[in-house]
Design a protein around this motif. Structure first.
Motif, short mmCIF file in Angstrom:
data_model
loop_
_atom_site.label_atom_id
_atom_site.label_comp_id
_atom_site.label_asym_id
_atom_site.label_seq_id
_atom_site.Cartn_x
_atom_site.Cartn_y
_atom_site.Cartn_z
N ALA A 241 56.92 44.05 34.88
CA ALA A 241 55.71 42.99 35.02
C ALA A 241 56.30 41.73 36.03
O ALA A 241 57.50 41.52 36.28
CB ALA A 241 55.63 42.07 33.71
N GLN A 242 55.17 41.16 36.63
CA GLN A 242 55.41 40.00 37.47
C GLN A 242 54.35 38.88 37.48
O GLN A 242 53.19 39.43 37.83
CB GLN A 242 55.44 40.76 39.26
N GLY A 243 54.73 37.95 36.73
CA GLY A 243 53.60 36.92 36.41
C GLY A 243 52.67 37.62 35.51
O GLY A 243 53.23 38.23 34.39
N ASP A 244 51.34 37.54 35.65
CA ASP A 244 50.50 38.13 35.01
C ASP A 244 50.07 39.68 35.18
O ASP A 244 49.43 40.40 34.64
CB ASP A 244 49.02 37.63 35.04
N GLY A 245 50.81 40.14 36.30
CA GLY A 245 50.68 41.42 37.01
C GLY A 245 51.76 42.38 36.79
O GLY A 245 52.39 42.27 36.16
N HIS B 179 44.90 50.06 33.61
CA HIS B 179 45.65 49.20 32.74
C HIS B 179 45.40 47.79 33.23
O HIS B 179 45.99 46.89 32.20
CB HIS B 179 46.98 49.59 32.65
N SER B 180 44.95 47.59 34.14
CA SER B 180 44.81 45.98 34.84
C SER B 180 43.36 45.72 34.93
O SER B 180 42.47 46.42 35.31
CB SER B 180 45.57 45.92 36.06
N PRO C 3 47.62 41.71 40.65
CA PRO C 3 48.00 40.49 40.00
C PRO C 3 47.47 40.40 38.71
O PRO C 3 47.70 39.27 37.89
CB PRO C 3 46.86 39.64 40.70
N GLY C 4 47.13 41.54 37.98
CA GLY C 4 47.17 41.65 36.43
C GLY C 4 45.82 40.71 36.13
O GLY C 4 45.00 40.13 36.85
N PRO C 5 45.76 40.33 34.90
CA PRO C 5 46.41 40.74 33.74
C PRO C 5 46.18 42.27 33.21
O PRO C 5 45.21 42.62 33.73
CB PRO C 5 46.10 39.56 32.66
N ALA C 6 46.82 42.42 32.04
CA ALA C 6 46.47 43.73 31.66
C ALA C 6 45.50 43.82 30.71
O ALA C 6 44.94 42.94 30.29
CB ALA C 6 47.82 44.17 30.69
N LYS C 7 44.74 44.97 30.60
CA LYS C 7 43.61 45.07 29.82
C LYS C 7 44.17 45.41 28.53
O LYS C 7 45.26 45.73 28.09
CB LYS C 7 42.94 46.47 30.03
N PRO C 8 43.48 44.69 27.34
CA PRO C 8 43.78 44.82 26.01
C PRO C 8 43.82 46.11 25.53
O PRO C 8 43.00 47.01 26.01
CB PRO C 8 42.81 43.66 25.40
N GLN C 9 44.78 46.51 24.66
CA GLN C 9 44.77 47.59 23.85
C GLN C 9 44.97 49.04 24.74
O GLN C 9 44.15 49.81 24.43
CB GLN C 9 43.71 47.79 22.79
#
Length: 190
Positions: free
Chosen positions: A168-172, A113-114, A137-143
């Protein structure tokens, strides 16, 4: 087992991508895929055996197998930094399994998912507790479709007598669990 399926899927994708241009590397990826699926089948057989109340052919995984687990994520492109603080204490087998599975599922979620190519696992051993923290640190994958991983991790922590949170923590994203050491479980039974 979701970890092995995710890993197998990634290995198959690598083999497919390399098949025409780098067949030797594709062959290596297919060999790794075969090992991964064999391990998943062994784990499935062990789980079914437990459900049938038969003796499992292999011991349940635990933190003793953590290095091997983390290396499996390296194979699919997620670099995992492990940090340990404190003196390791005794864990009941069920708590050891819960700790392993929570780390496994959190890292599987990172892979699925990231967009992160790295994750951090922190084990903090206290006098009566083991604190786990798994972050990326993410960000999440779309959809991305939501699954049951977070629910399952929370249930594992609760059954083991611990606590769980995910946010969630920041983008991650960060997953935390607090699990009792064997001495804490014994104190509660008195």
């Amino acid at each position: 087992m979701a970890h092995q399926i995710t890993l197998a899927n990634a290995q198959a994708a690598v083999a497919e991508r390399l098949f025409d241009t780098q067949p030797d590397k594709a062959r290596v990826s297919l060999h790794e895929l075969q090992q991964t699926t064999r391990h998943a089948l062994d784990e499935l057989r062990a789980t079914v055996g437990l459900l049938r109340e038969e003796d499992s052919p292999e011991p349940a995984p635990g933190l003793a197998q953590l290095a091997k687990l983390l290396a499996s994520f390296e194979q699919i492109g997620v670099r995992v930094n492990l940090q340990t603080q404190g003196q390791p204490g005794a864990l009941a087998a069920s708590v050891d399994l819960a700790a392993y599975r929570i780390i496994q599922e959190a890292l599987t979620n990172t892979a699925k998912h990231s967009q992160a190519k790295a994750a951090h696992v922190k084990l903090v051993w206290e006098a009566r507790w083991l604190n786990l923290e798994i972050s990326d640190p993410g960000p999440a994958k779309p959809q991305q479709r939501p699954g049951y991983g977070l629910i399952g991790m929370g249930e594992r922590a609760q059954v083991a007598g611990g606590q769980f949170s995910a946010q969630a923590q920041g983008d991650g994203f960060i997953v935390s669990a607090r699990l009792p050491l064997a001495t804490a479980q014994l104190d509660r039974k008195k």
